[in-house]
Design a protein around this motif. Structure first.
Motif, PDB file in Angstrom:
ATOM      1  N   TYR A 134      32.499 -14.033   1.703  1.00  0.00           N
ATOM      2  CA  TYR A 134      31.169 -13.709   2.238  1.00  0.00           C
ATOM      3  C   TYR A 134      31.228 -13.522   3.752  1.00  0.00           C
ATOM      4  CZ  TYR A 134      26.258 -14.401   3.545  1.00  0.00           C
ATOM      5  OH  TYR A 134      25.004 -14.258   4.079  1.00  0.00           O
ATOM      6  N   THR A 135      31.899 -14.427   4.429  1.00  0.00           N
ATOM      7  CA  THR A 135      31.983 -14.378   5.889  1.00  0.00           C
ATOM      8  C   THR A 135      32.642 -13.100   6.387  1.00  0.00           C
ATOM      9  OG1 THR A 135      32.023 -16.791   6.120  1.00  0.00           O
ATOM     10  CG2 THR A 135      32.999 -15.507   7.919  1.00  0.00           C
ATOM     11  N   PHE A 136      33.719 -12.673   5.706  1.00  0.00           N
ATOM     12  CA  PHE A 136      34.488 -11.540   6.193  1.00  0.00           C
ATOM     13  C   PHE A 136      34.069 -10.185   5.600  1.00  0.00           C
ATOM     14  CE2 PHE A 136      37.134 -15.129   7.262  1.00  0.00           C
ATOM     15  CZ  PHE A 136      37.679 -14.778   8.481  1.00  0.00           C
ATOM     16  N   VAL A 137      33.502 -10.190   4.385  1.00  0.00           N
ATOM     17  CA  VAL A 137      33.203  -8.910   3.730  1.00  0.00           C
ATOM     18  C   VAL A 137      31.822  -8.860   3.091  1.00  0.00           C
ATOM     19  CG1 VAL A 137      33.929  -7.271   1.946  1.00  0.00           C
ATOM     20  CG2 VAL A 137      35.662  -8.542   3.229  1.00  0.00           C
ATOM     21  N   LEU A 138      31.546  -9.811   2.209  1.00  0.00           N
ATOM     22  CA  LEU A 138      30.393  -9.703   1.314  1.00  0.00           C
ATOM     23  C   LEU A 138      29.044  -9.754   2.018  1.00  0.00           C
ATOM     24  CD1 LEU A 138      31.633 -11.870  -1.696  1.00  0.00           C
ATOM     25  CD2 LEU A 138      31.862  -9.408  -1.307  1.00  0.00           C
ATOM     26  N   LYS A 139      28.955 -10.418   3.162  1.00  0.00           N
ATOM     27  CA  LYS A 139      27.657 -10.524   3.822  1.00  0.00           C
ATOM     28  C   LYS A 139      27.207  -9.195   4.433  1.00  0.00           C
ATOM     29  CE  LYS A 139      29.174 -12.305   8.356  1.00  0.00           C
ATOM     30  NZ  LYS A 139      29.048 -13.475   9.258  1.00  0.00           N
ATOM     31  N   HIS A 140      28.110  -8.223   4.448  1.00  0.00           N
ATOM     32  CA  HIS A 140      27.761  -6.894   4.950  1.00  0.00           C
ATOM     33  C   HIS A 140      27.379  -5.937   3.826  1.00  0.00           C
ATOM     34  CE1 HIS A 140      29.193  -8.341   8.740  1.00  0.00           C
ATOM     35  NE2 HIS A 140      30.442  -8.431   8.342  1.00  0.00           N
ATOM     36  N   GLN A 141      27.417  -6.420   2.581  1.00  0.00           N
ATOM     37  CA  GLN A 141      27.129  -5.570   1.420  1.00  0.00           C
ATOM     38  C   GLN A 141      25.737  -5.888   0.878  1.00  0.00           C
ATOM     39  OE1 GLN A 141      29.476  -3.283   0.841  1.00  0.00           O
ATOM     40  NE2 GLN A 141      30.636  -4.284   2.481  1.00  0.00           N
ATOM     41  N   PRO A 142      24.801  -4.931   0.932  1.00  0.00           N
ATOM     42  CA  PRO A 142      23.445  -5.204   0.458  1.00  0.00           C
ATOM     43  C   PRO A 142      23.421  -5.596  -1.014  1.00  0.00           C
ATOM     44  CG  PRO A 142      23.794  -2.847   0.759  1.00  0.00           C
ATOM     45  CD  PRO A 142      24.985  -3.538   1.361  1.00  0.00           C
ATOM     46  N   VAL A 143      22.529  -6.490  -1.356  1.00  0.00           N
ATOM     47  CA  VAL A 143      22.329  -7.055  -2.699  1.00  0.00           C
ATOM     48  C   VAL A 143      23.454  -8.049  -3.021  1.00  0.00           C
ATOM     49  CG1 VAL A 143      21.969  -6.644  -5.155  1.00  0.00           C
ATOM     50  CG2 VAL A 143      21.075  -5.019  -3.479  1.00  0.00           C
ATOM     51  N   ASP A 145      25.265  -9.570  -0.961  1.00  0.00           N
ATOM     52  CA  ASP A 145      25.144 -10.711  -0.046  1.00  0.00           C
ATOM     53  C   ASP A 145      24.157 -11.750  -0.586  1.00  0.00           C
ATOM     54  OD1 ASP A 145      22.986  -8.899   0.482  1.00  0.00           O
ATOM     55  OD2 ASP A 145      22.580  -9.973   2.346  1.00  0.00           O
ATOM     56  N   ILE A 146      23.037 -11.281  -1.123  1.00  0.00           N
ATOM     57  CA  ILE A 146      22.025 -12.194  -1.658  1.00  0.00           C
ATOM     58  C   ILE A 146      22.553 -12.912  -2.898  1.00  0.00           C
ATOM     59  CG2 ILE A 146      19.743 -12.314  -2.735  1.00  0.00           C
ATOM     60  CD1 ILE A 146      18.853 -10.052  -0.924  1.00  0.00           C
ATOM     61  N   PHE A 147      23.233 -12.182  -3.756  1.00  0.00           N
ATOM     62  CA  PHE A 147      23.762 -12.790  -4.975  1.00  0.00           C
ATOM     63  C   PHE A 147      24.871 -13.796  -4.650  1.00  0.00           C
ATOM     64  CE2 PHE A 147      21.300  -9.910  -7.438  1.00  0.00           C
ATOM     65  CZ  PHE A 147      21.256 -10.442  -8.732  1.00  0.00           C
ATOM     66  N   THR A 148      25.650 -13.519  -3.612  1.00  0.00           N
ATOM     67  CA  THR A 148      26.706 -14.456  -3.226  1.00  0.00           C
ATOM     68  C   THR A 148      26.110 -15.792  -2.812  1.00  0.00           C
ATOM     69  OG1 THR A 148      28.104 -12.626  -2.468  1.00  0.00           O
ATOM     70  CG2 THR A 148      28.671 -14.832  -1.701  1.00  0.00           C
ATOM     71  N   VAL A 149      25.068 -15.738  -1.998  1.00  0.00           N
ATOM     72  CA  VAL A 149      24.384 -16.967  -1.581  1.00  0.00           C
ATOM     73  C   VAL A 149      23.847 -17.717  -2.797  1.00  0.00           C
ATOM     74  CG1 VAL A 149      22.407 -17.890  -0.309  1.00  0.00           C
ATOM     75  CG2 VAL A 149      23.791 -16.062   0.698  1.00  0.00           C
ATOM     76  N   ALA A 150      23.261 -16.983  -3.734  1.00  0.00           N
ATOM     77  CA  ALA A 150      22.672 -17.604  -4.922  1.00  0.00           C
ATOM     78  C   ALA A 150      23.740 -18.251  -5.813  1.00  0.00           C
ATOM     79  CB  ALA A 150      21.889 -16.563  -5.718  1.00  0.00           C
ATOM     80  N   ILE A 151      24.868 -17.589  -5.960  1.00  0.00           N
ATOM     81  CA  ILE A 151      25.944 -18.134  -6.797  1.00  0.00           C
ATOM     82  C   ILE A 151      26.466 -19.443  -6.215  1.00  0.00           C
ATOM     83  CG2 ILE A 151      28.319 -17.732  -7.592  1.00  0.00           C
ATOM     84  CD1 ILE A 151      27.541 -14.742  -7.850  1.00  0.00           C
ATOM     85  N   VAL A 202      23.740  -6.186   7.728  1.00  0.00           N
ATOM     86  CA  VAL A 202      23.235  -5.829   6.410  1.00  0.00           C
ATOM     87  C   VAL A 202      21.730  -5.582   6.412  1.00  0.00           C
ATOM     88  CG1 VAL A 202      22.727  -8.173   5.564  1.00  0.00           C
ATOM     89  CG2 VAL A 202      23.520  -6.415   3.954  1.00  0.00           C
ATOM     90  N   LEU A 203      21.025  -6.137   7.400  1.00  0.00           N
ATOM     91  CA  LEU A 203      19.577  -5.965   7.458  1.00  0.00           C
ATOM     92  C   LEU A 203      19.185  -4.510   7.693  1.00  0.00           C
ATOM     93  CD1 LEU A 203      18.534  -9.123   9.537  1.00  0.00           C
ATOM     94  CD2 LEU A 203      18.364  -8.768   7.071  1.00  0.00           C
ATOM     95  N   GLN A 204      20.113  -3.723   8.231  1.00  0.00           N
ATOM     96  CA  GLN A 204      19.837  -2.303   8.421  1.00  0.00           C
ATOM     97  C   GLN A 204      19.642  -1.575   7.097  1.00  0.00           C
ATOM     98  OE1 GLN A 204      23.160  -0.823  10.706  1.00  0.00           O
ATOM     99  NE2 GLN A 204      22.833  -2.260  12.401  1.00  0.00           N
ATOM    100  N   LYS A 205      20.116  -2.189   6.018  1.00  0.00           N
ATOM    101  CA  LYS A 205      20.047  -1.552   4.703  1.00  0.00           C
ATOM    102  C   LYS A 205      18.926  -2.128   3.839  1.00  0.00           C
ATOM    103  CE  LYS A 205      25.011  -0.806   5.074  1.00  0.00           C
ATOM    104  NZ  LYS A 205      26.352  -1.090   4.545  1.00  0.00           N
ATOM    105  N   TYR A 206      18.100  -2.990   4.420  1.00  0.00           N
ATOM    106  CA  TYR A 206      16.967  -3.572   3.709  1.00  0.00           C
ATOM    107  C   TYR A 206      15.663  -3.158   4.384  1.00  0.00           C
ATOM    108  CZ  TYR A 206      19.980  -6.879   1.125  1.00  0.00           C
ATOM    109  OH  TYR A 206      20.909  -7.447   0.296  1.00  0.00           O
ATOM    110  N   SER A 207      14.572  -3.360   3.660  1.00  0.00           N
ATOM    111  CA  SER A 207      13.238  -3.240   4.232  1.00  0.00           C
ATOM    112  C   SER A 207      12.441  -4.443   3.765  1.00  0.00           C
ATOM    113  CB  SER A 207      12.550  -1.946   3.763  1.00  0.00           C
ATOM    114  OG  SER A 207      12.301  -1.994   2.367  1.00  0.00           O
ATOM    115  N   VAL A 208      11.378  -4.771   4.485  1.00  0.00           N
ATOM    116  CA  VAL A 208      10.565  -5.930   4.112  1.00  0.00           C
ATOM    117  C   VAL A 208       9.973  -5.745   2.725  1.00  0.00           C
ATOM    118  CG1 VAL A 208       8.470  -7.227   4.665  1.00  0.00           C
ATOM    119  CG2 VAL A 208      10.045  -6.564   6.497  1.00  0.00           C
ATOM    120  N   SER A 209       9.517  -4.545   2.417  1.00  0.00           N
ATOM    121  CA  SER A 209       8.911  -4.296   1.098  1.00  0.00           C
ATOM    122  C   SER A 209       9.931  -4.469  -0.021  1.00  0.00           C
ATOM    123  CB  SER A 209       8.306  -2.892   1.045  1.00  0.00           C
ATOM    124  OG  SER A 209       9.303  -1.894   1.234  1.00  0.00           O
ATOM    125  N   LEU A 210      11.178  -4.061   0.222  1.00  0.00           N
ATOM    126  CA  LEU A 210      12.217  -4.191  -0.801  1.00  0.00           C
ATOM    127  C   LEU A 210      12.537  -5.661  -1.067  1.00  0.00           C
ATOM    128  CD1 LEU A 210      14.378  -2.982  -2.662  1.00  0.00           C
ATOM    129  CD2 LEU A 210      15.915  -2.906  -0.690  1.00  0.00           C
TER     130      LEU A 210
END
Length: 294
Positions: A134-143, A145-151, A202-210
């Motif tokens: 997550y630190t090196f790769v996954l936190k930059h991948q949209p969706v 990143d969220i699933f990694t935290v949840a797992i 990764v926030l560049q690939k999200y929106s508040v509504s999404l």
């Protein structure tokens, strides 16, 4: 200049090392104790000891991952208006060698834990590997990143179950996953609201509504799956369903009206109705599952 910690006193450095471990975030590791409660073994002294050992080991493991993350992100954090002051490494309170020494101590303690609870340490190893990815790769991948935290939250529950050698209902796993997805999505939402896309790439690939839709879907899933778990496996816990529903409502209120949620731990500790709800949920669960009751 940030690595110049000579001007700091020993107490300041020690405080910085403790802050580097993010002791407040240990609240998240409370998920490790969920199997202890739901198995009804919380009056069994041996089970309690095993669960607490698992909790301690997971706290050490999670602190180690935070240190790795802070070492990796130190330059980025130094440019961040808030993290440059709140993160000990970025603020120069703790040097890299000091952080690496603390990291070595934590991993040495986990290695010792192998001789006490090897199965739990294996789960923590998986958690550590996932966090490094997550630190090196996954936190930059949209969706992703969220699933990694949840797992990572699911792994906490699994570690608690392994410590007690008890099975965990599939309903509990999927409920934990949905709840963690809800918390992670809300965290991303608040980061977007407070810092825009500057906070993390990764926030560049999200929106508040999404992320709002992600959070709503996850919260609904958590409530539905928890209710199904209660009705199919633990009907005596039916009184806890309204508490879960209230907790979800209250947390969303904290996010929308009180501008919390960027740190779920701080949101929980700062809002007494939410904290009281969690404590009440634990109390009702223990009352309903009390050995020999009924």
């Amino acid at each position: 200049m940030h690595d110049n910690v000579i001007t700091h006193t020993v107490p300041v450095r020690l405080f910085g090392l403790l802050k580097l471990m993010r002791l407040k975030q240990w609240v998240k590791n409370g998920f490790v104790l969920a199997p202890l409660i739901f198995s009804g073994e919380f009056l069994n002294a041996n089970a309690v000891i095993h669960a607490l050992i698992a909790l301690l080991l997971f706290c050490l493991g999670s602190s180690a991952t935070y240190i790795i993350n802070d070492l990796h992100d130190i330059e980025h954090d130094r440019r961040h208006p808030k993290k440059s002051k709140s993160r000990p490494l970025a603020a120069g309170i703790v040097s890299r060698p000091m952080a690496l020494a603390l990291l070595a101590i934590l991993y040495a303690a986990l290695l010792c834990g192998w001789f006490v609870a090897p199965q739990v340490v294996l789960v923590i190893a998986a958690y550590t590997a996932l966090n490094i990815a997550y630190t090196f790769v996954l936190k930059h991948q949209p969706v992703i990143d969220i699933f990694t935290v949840a797992i990572c939250f699911v792994l906490r529950v699994y570690a608690g179950a392994v410590a007690l050698a008890v099975p965990v209902s599939a309903w509990m796993f999927v409920t934990t996953l949905c709840l963690a997805l809800y918390l992670a999505a809300v965290k991303r939402r608040q980061e977007l609201s407070h810092s825009g896309a500057e906070g993390r790439k990764v926030l560049q690939k999200y929106s508040v509504s999404l992320v709002d839709r992600y959070a709503e879907m996850s919260a609904t899933g958590a409530l539905v799956f928890y209710s199904m778990f209660v009705m199919s496996a633990k009907p005596q816990l039916i009184l806890t369903v309204p508490l879960v529903l209230f907790g979800l409502f209250r947390y969303w209120y904290v996010v929308e009206e009180l501008d919390g949620g960027e740190s779920p731990t701080e949101a929980l500790l700062a809002d007494w109705p939410l904290l009281l709800t969690v404590v009440s949920w634990i109390a009702v669960c223990m009352w309903a599952l009390w050995p020999g009751r009924g």
